[in-house]
Scaffold this motif. Structure first.
Motif, PDB file in Angstrom:
ATOM      1  N   TYR A 179       0.840  -1.181   0.000  1.00 59.94           N
ATOM      2  CA  TYR A 179       0.000   0.000   0.000  1.00 59.94           C
ATOM      3  C   TYR A 179       0.891   1.252   0.000  1.00 59.94           C
ATOM      4  O   TYR A 179       1.987   1.267   0.574  1.00 59.94           O
ATOM      5  CB  TYR A 179      -0.909   0.019   1.237  1.00 59.94           C
ATOM      6  CG  TYR A 179      -1.947  -1.075   1.222  1.00 59.94           C
ATOM      7  CD1 TYR A 179      -3.168  -0.893   0.574  1.00 59.94           C
ATOM      8  CD2 TYR A 179      -1.698  -2.289   1.860  1.00 59.94           C
ATOM      9  CE1 TYR A 179      -4.116  -1.910   0.548  1.00 59.94           C
ATOM     10  CE2 TYR A 179      -2.639  -3.304   1.849  1.00 59.94           C
ATOM     11  CZ  TYR A 179      -3.840  -3.105   1.192  1.00 59.94           C
ATOM     12  OH  TYR A 179      -4.777  -4.109   1.171  1.00 59.94           O
ATOM     13  N   ALA A 180       0.457   2.246  -0.574  1.00 58.83           N
ATOM     14  CA  ALA A 180       1.199   3.507  -0.604  1.00 58.83           C
ATOM     15  C   ALA A 180       1.275   4.101   0.797  1.00 58.83           C
ATOM     16  O   ALA A 180       0.304   4.045   1.580  1.00 58.83           O
ATOM     17  CB  ALA A 180       0.513   4.483  -1.557  1.00 58.83           C
ATOM     18  N   ARG A 181       2.490   4.621   1.137  1.00 57.79           N
ATOM     19  CA  ARG A 181       2.689   5.195   2.477  1.00 57.79           C
ATOM     20  C   ARG A 181       1.821   6.433   2.647  1.00 57.79           C
ATOM     21  O   ARG A 181       1.800   7.325   1.787  1.00 57.79           O
ATOM     22  CB  ARG A 181       4.171   5.552   2.689  1.00 57.79           C
ATOM     23  CG  ARG A 181       4.478   6.096   4.067  1.00 57.79           C
ATOM     24  CD  ARG A 181       5.957   6.372   4.196  1.00 57.79           C
ATOM     25  NE  ARG A 181       6.282   6.944   5.490  1.00 57.79           N
ATOM     26  CZ  ARG A 181       6.202   8.243   5.761  1.00 57.79           C
ATOM     27  NH1 ARG A 181       5.808   9.081   4.822  1.00 57.79           N
ATOM     28  NH2 ARG A 181       6.504   8.689   6.962  1.00 57.79           N
ATOM     29  N   ARG A 182       1.145   6.462   3.784  1.00 52.72           N
ATOM     30  CA  ARG A 182       0.278   7.597   4.049  1.00 52.72           C
ATOM     31  C   ARG A 182       1.124   8.808   4.431  1.00 52.72           C
ATOM     32  O   ARG A 182       2.058   8.707   5.212  1.00 52.72           O
ATOM     33  CB  ARG A 182      -0.689   7.262   5.181  1.00 52.72           C
ATOM     34  CG  ARG A 182      -1.744   8.328   5.412  1.00 52.72           C
ATOM     35  CD  ARG A 182      -2.687   7.904   6.508  1.00 52.72           C
ATOM     36  NE  ARG A 182      -1.978   7.783   7.778  1.00 52.72           N
ATOM     37  CZ  ARG A 182      -2.583   7.460   8.929  1.00 52.72           C
ATOM     38  NH1 ARG A 182      -3.874   7.204   8.941  1.00 52.72           N
ATOM     39  NH2 ARG A 182      -1.875   7.364  10.027  1.00 52.72           N
ATOM     40  N   GLY A 183       0.802   9.913   3.871  1.00 50.92           N
ATOM     41  CA  GLY A 183       1.551  11.119   4.147  1.00 50.92           C
ATOM     42  C   GLY A 183       1.335  11.620   5.567  1.00 50.92           C
ATOM     43  O   GLY A 183       0.351  11.279   6.232  1.00 50.92           O
ATOM     44  N   SER A 184       2.313  12.417   6.073  1.00 45.72           N
ATOM     45  CA  SER A 184       2.239  13.004   7.410  1.00 45.72           C
ATOM     46  C   SER A 184       1.959  14.499   7.308  1.00 45.72           C
ATOM     47  O   SER A 184       2.340  15.158   6.332  1.00 45.72           O
ATOM     48  CB  SER A 184       3.554  12.763   8.160  1.00 45.72           C
ATOM     49  OG  SER A 184       3.587  13.482   9.361  1.00 45.72           O
ATOM     50  N   LYS A 185       1.297  15.002   8.326  1.00 47.33           N
ATOM     51  CA  LYS A 185       1.044  16.438   8.347  1.00 47.33           C
ATOM     52  C   LYS A 185       2.343  17.240   8.446  1.00 47.33           C
ATOM     53  O   LYS A 185       2.367  18.432   8.139  1.00 47.33           O
ATOM     54  CB  LYS A 185       0.146  16.785   9.538  1.00 47.33           C
ATOM     55  CG  LYS A 185      -1.277  16.265   9.418  1.00 47.33           C
ATOM     56  CD  LYS A 185      -2.106  16.727  10.613  1.00 47.33           C
ATOM     57  CE  LYS A 185      -3.545  16.230  10.504  1.00 47.33           C
ATOM     58  NZ  LYS A 185      -4.373  16.681  11.654  1.00 47.33           N
ATOM     59  N   LEU A 186       3.420  16.556   8.869  1.00 49.01           N
ATOM     60  CA  LEU A 186       4.703  17.245   9.036  1.00 49.01           C
ATOM     61  C   LEU A 186       5.462  17.381   7.718  1.00 49.01           C
ATOM     62  O   LEU A 186       6.443  18.132   7.652  1.00 49.01           O
ATOM     63  CB  LEU A 186       5.556  16.488  10.065  1.00 49.01           C
ATOM     64  CG  LEU A 186       6.792  17.175  10.617  1.00 49.01           C
ATOM     65  CD1 LEU A 186       6.407  18.438  11.386  1.00 49.01           C
ATOM     66  CD2 LEU A 186       7.588  16.233  11.513  1.00 49.01           C
ATOM     67  N   ASP A 187       5.051  16.653   6.680  1.00 44.20           N
ATOM     68  CA  ASP A 187       5.802  16.646   5.426  1.00 44.20           C
ATOM     69  C   ASP A 187       6.034  18.045   4.845  1.00 44.20           C
ATOM     70  O   ASP A 187       7.146  18.345   4.377  1.00 44.20           O
ATOM     71  CB  ASP A 187       5.085  15.757   4.403  1.00 44.20           C
ATOM     72  CG  ASP A 187       5.199  14.287   4.769  1.00 44.20           C
ATOM     73  OD1 ASP A 187       6.077  13.960   5.597  1.00 44.20           O
ATOM     74  OD2 ASP A 187       4.416  13.477   4.253  1.00 44.20           O
ATOM     75  N   PRO A 188       5.066  18.945   4.845  1.00 41.12           N
ATOM     76  CA  PRO A 188       5.347  20.273   4.269  1.00 41.12           C
ATOM     77  C   PRO A 188       6.403  21.071   5.012  1.00 41.12           C
ATOM     78  O   PRO A 188       7.005  21.996   4.443  1.00 41.12           O
ATOM     79  CB  PRO A 188       3.974  20.977   4.341  1.00 41.12           C
ATOM     80  CG  PRO A 188       2.979  19.887   4.456  1.00 41.12           C
ATOM     81  CD  PRO A 188       3.661  18.791   5.222  1.00 41.12           C
ATOM     82  N   PHE A 189       6.649  20.709   6.272  1.00 43.86           N
ATOM     83  CA  PHE A 189       7.593  21.485   7.090  1.00 43.86           C
ATOM     84  C   PHE A 189       8.974  20.820   7.213  1.00 43.86           C
ATOM     85  O   PHE A 189       9.875  21.388   7.823  1.00 43.86           O
ATOM     86  CB  PHE A 189       7.011  21.683   8.492  1.00 43.86           C
ATOM     87  CG  PHE A 189       5.642  22.299   8.499  1.00 43.86           C
ATOM     88  CD1 PHE A 189       5.485  23.666   8.345  1.00 43.86           C
ATOM     89  CD2 PHE A 189       4.505  21.514   8.654  1.00 43.86           C
ATOM     90  CE1 PHE A 189       4.231  24.243   8.360  1.00 43.86           C
ATOM     91  CE2 PHE A 189       3.240  22.083   8.668  1.00 43.86           C
ATOM     92  CZ  PHE A 189       3.098  23.445   8.508  1.00 43.86           C
ATOM     93  N   LYS A 190       9.113  19.634   6.628  1.00 44.33           N
ATOM     94  CA  LYS A 190      10.385  18.926   6.767  1.00 44.33           C
ATOM     95  C   LYS A 190      11.546  19.675   6.102  1.00 44.33           C
ATOM     96  O   LYS A 190      12.655  19.703   6.662  1.00 44.33           O
ATOM     97  CB  LYS A 190      10.254  17.516   6.212  1.00 44.33           C
ATOM     98  CG  LYS A 190       9.437  16.596   7.110  1.00 44.33           C
ATOM     99  CD  LYS A 190       9.354  15.182   6.546  1.00 44.33           C
ATOM    100  CE  LYS A 190       8.553  14.278   7.475  1.00 44.33           C
ATOM    101  NZ  LYS A 190       8.433  12.902   6.963  1.00 44.33           N
ATOM    102  N   PRO A 191      11.382  20.298   4.949  1.00 44.30           N
ATOM    103  CA  PRO A 191      12.514  21.072   4.404  1.00 44.30           C
ATOM    104  C   PRO A 191      12.956  22.210   5.319  1.00 44.30           C
ATOM    105  O   PRO A 191      14.160  22.498   5.430  1.00 44.30           O
ATOM    106  CB  PRO A 191      11.964  21.596   3.075  1.00 44.30           C
ATOM    107  CG  PRO A 191      10.892  20.638   2.700  1.00 44.30           C
ATOM    108  CD  PRO A 191      10.258  20.216   3.984  1.00 44.30           C
TER     109      PRO A 191
END
Length: 520
Positions: free
Chosen positions: A32-44
């Motif tokens: 299954y495709a990994r579910r995205g995290s709410k933190l992803d936009p802030f990781k950079p």
């Protein structure tokens, strides 16, 4: 068997039975495709903060709490738990160090130490009850790396005097000096300046003279916590010694008493085994002791010299603490030799005072004997004198002194009674303390309230006490008679005593009276 029978027997569904009948190998699990995290936009943004922290000062780097606050205030982050950010930073921070070439995680590499070749030195602090007062003292440890043999020394400070005296004591106990390197921290008492990122150091002049005297080869560890891992043996030894020897908190009357106990403990440790070693510390040390370099014939003065001036309170200031000297030295400059646990005051070449070194700052140690000449002219200053309080606390001014003093004031008045007590205190310079106390008790019982009566009673007690030596009289430097020592070494003289009979013929003789003459 039918499909329903197989389902009932194995407790599975019809789809499982159908898949088993079609192939003996189970079908691959669907990815299954990994579910995205709410933190992803802030990781950079987080990665950029962690990258900049690599070059920021150590004490001004971002904490996770600070990153969390910046993401909320500056980037509008909402609905993300603090633990989510913490898990990401904990995993991502070491990865960024590796990606930027700052190296992987620290690895502890086992080391092999050769007999007599290496040693480690360090200081550690601990708490002790010194004469009922809780103070912080310093533990010096010199540990041989091969055997684990450690020599410890307690001092009132962690300064240069304690550092050098600890070395001298360790070399004396070990019976030599390691022929290889001795590992040190970058202590200010030894290192004046760290030069660049290499092992180069600018040493203090006194430390250079000391290590040259003992032919010592120092090795300085890296600054900071990284350097502590380069001498982990002595770091662990101080912790072990503190936990096993200094718990519960020791209660002693002097640091000399504690050092005497520590010397015994160091000898007992020779029978101890370190971890899974097959031999004891003492057995390993017997091997490397033969390989140590011999000690130099001449000693090294480890104390530091000071030249303070005596103020109007008959005190000198040494390392922020005050010590009393005889009142006759007010206004003069004296020489002070400061050691790790005591100091000696000289007037020229004559020793005039000796004090135990104070633990702490801005304290004072006063000897009542130093103020007696001044108190003879100002007896009214004695009741409130700080030196009197310290003498009471030290047990030198006993309740017998107080009782005799009170009786003398009732009999002679405050001024004359106090002056009589001061004259009694002057007797301590020539008579033993115990004899004076016994003489005070005897004089008080007899109602003799003068210093002469106390001196008479004290001398009577001294005459009945055998083997009273100069050391018992608390004289500063008892010096035996050179003539008596020489005469004691001469063989017995068996010659007859001299006679002057042969010289009688030289005596003047009166002429004999003529015969037949009579004197009128």
């Amino acid at each position: 068997m039918s499909g329903r029978q197989i389902e009932r027997k194995y407790g599975v569904g019809w789809r499982t039975v159908k898949s088993a009948l079609e192939s003996v190998w189970p079908a691959e699990r669907k990815q299954y495709a990994r579910r995205g995290s709410k933190l992803d936009p802030f990781k950079p943004v987080i990665d950029e903060i962690l990258l900049k922290d690599l070059d920021a000062p150590r004490k001004q780097r971002h904490t996770i709490k600070r990153i969390y606050a910046r993401l909320i205030d500056e980037y509008g982050m909402t609905g993300i738990a603090y633990q989510t950010l913490r898990d990401y930073v904990s995993a991502r921070k070491p990865q960024i160090r590796v990606e930027t070439g700052r190296g992987p995680a620290d690895v502890f590499v086992p080391q092999t130490h050769h007999p007599g070749a290496e040693a480690e030195v360090d200081f550690g602090d601990f708490t002790v009850r010194l004469r009922g007062e809780t103070v912080t003292c310093y533990l010096f440890s010199f540990r041989m790396s091969f055997s684990g043999k450690a020599v410890h020394r307690v001092s009132a400070s962690g300064g240069q005097e304690a550092f050098l005296e600890g070395h001298v004591h360790a070399f004396t106990v070990l019976g030599g000096v390691p022929f290889g390197r001795v590992r040190y921290d970058n202590l200010k008492i030894a290192v004046a300046q760290v030069l660049g990122f290499a092992r180069l150091r600018k040493e203090t002049d006194r430390w250079t003279a000391f290590r040259s005297h003992f032919d010592l080869e120092p090795f300085y560890c890296q600054p900071g916590i990284e350097g502590a891992h380069e001498k982990g043996g002595v770091e662990g030894d101080i912790g072990w010694f503190r936990r096993n020897r200094l718990v519960p908190v020791p209660e002693v009357d002097s640091l000399e008493e504690l050092n005497a106990k520590i010397d015994v403990w160091d000898v007992e440790d020779d029978a101890r085994r370190i971890e899974a070693r097959s031999h004891t510390i003492g057995e390993h040390f017997a091997i490397e002791q033969q390989l140590l370099k011999p000690l130099p014939e001449e000693g090294f003065e480890t104390g530091s010299w000071f030249t303070p001036r005596v103020d109007r309170y008959s005190q000198i200031v040494v390392r922020t603490n005050r010590y009393s000297v005889p009142a006759r030295l007010i206004g003069r400059q004296v020489r002070v030799l400061l050691h790790a646990s005591h100091l000696i005051v000289y007037d020229g070449r004559t020793e005039v005072a000796r004090h135990e070194r104070l633990v702490g700052r801005e304290r004072s140690r006063l000897d009542l004997d130093h103020y007696l000449e001044g108190l003879l002219r100002k007896p009214g200053a004695l009741p409130g004198a700080t030196a009197l309080d310290q003498a009471r606390a030290a047990g030198k001014f006993t309740p017998v002194h107080d009782a005799w003093w009170a009786a003398a004031r009732r009999a002679h008045g405050d001024r004359n009674g106090t002056r009589a007590l001061i004259e009694v205190l002057l007797l301590h310079r020539h008579l033993p303390h115990d004899h004076i106390v016994a003489g005070l008790a005897a004089a008080l019982q007899a109602g003799a309230l003068t210093a002469d009566a106390v001196a008479l009673e004290a001398r009577k007690i001294g005459d009945t006490t055998p083997n009273t030596t100069a050391v018992e009289l608390n004289e500063p430097n008892p010096m035996p008679s050179l003539t008596e020592r020489r005469l004691a070494q001469l063989p017995p003289d068996r010659r007859p005593p001299p006679s002057v009979a042969v010289y009688d013929q030289l005596l003047r003789r009166t002429p004999a009276a003529k015969e037949g003459t009579t004197s009128s």
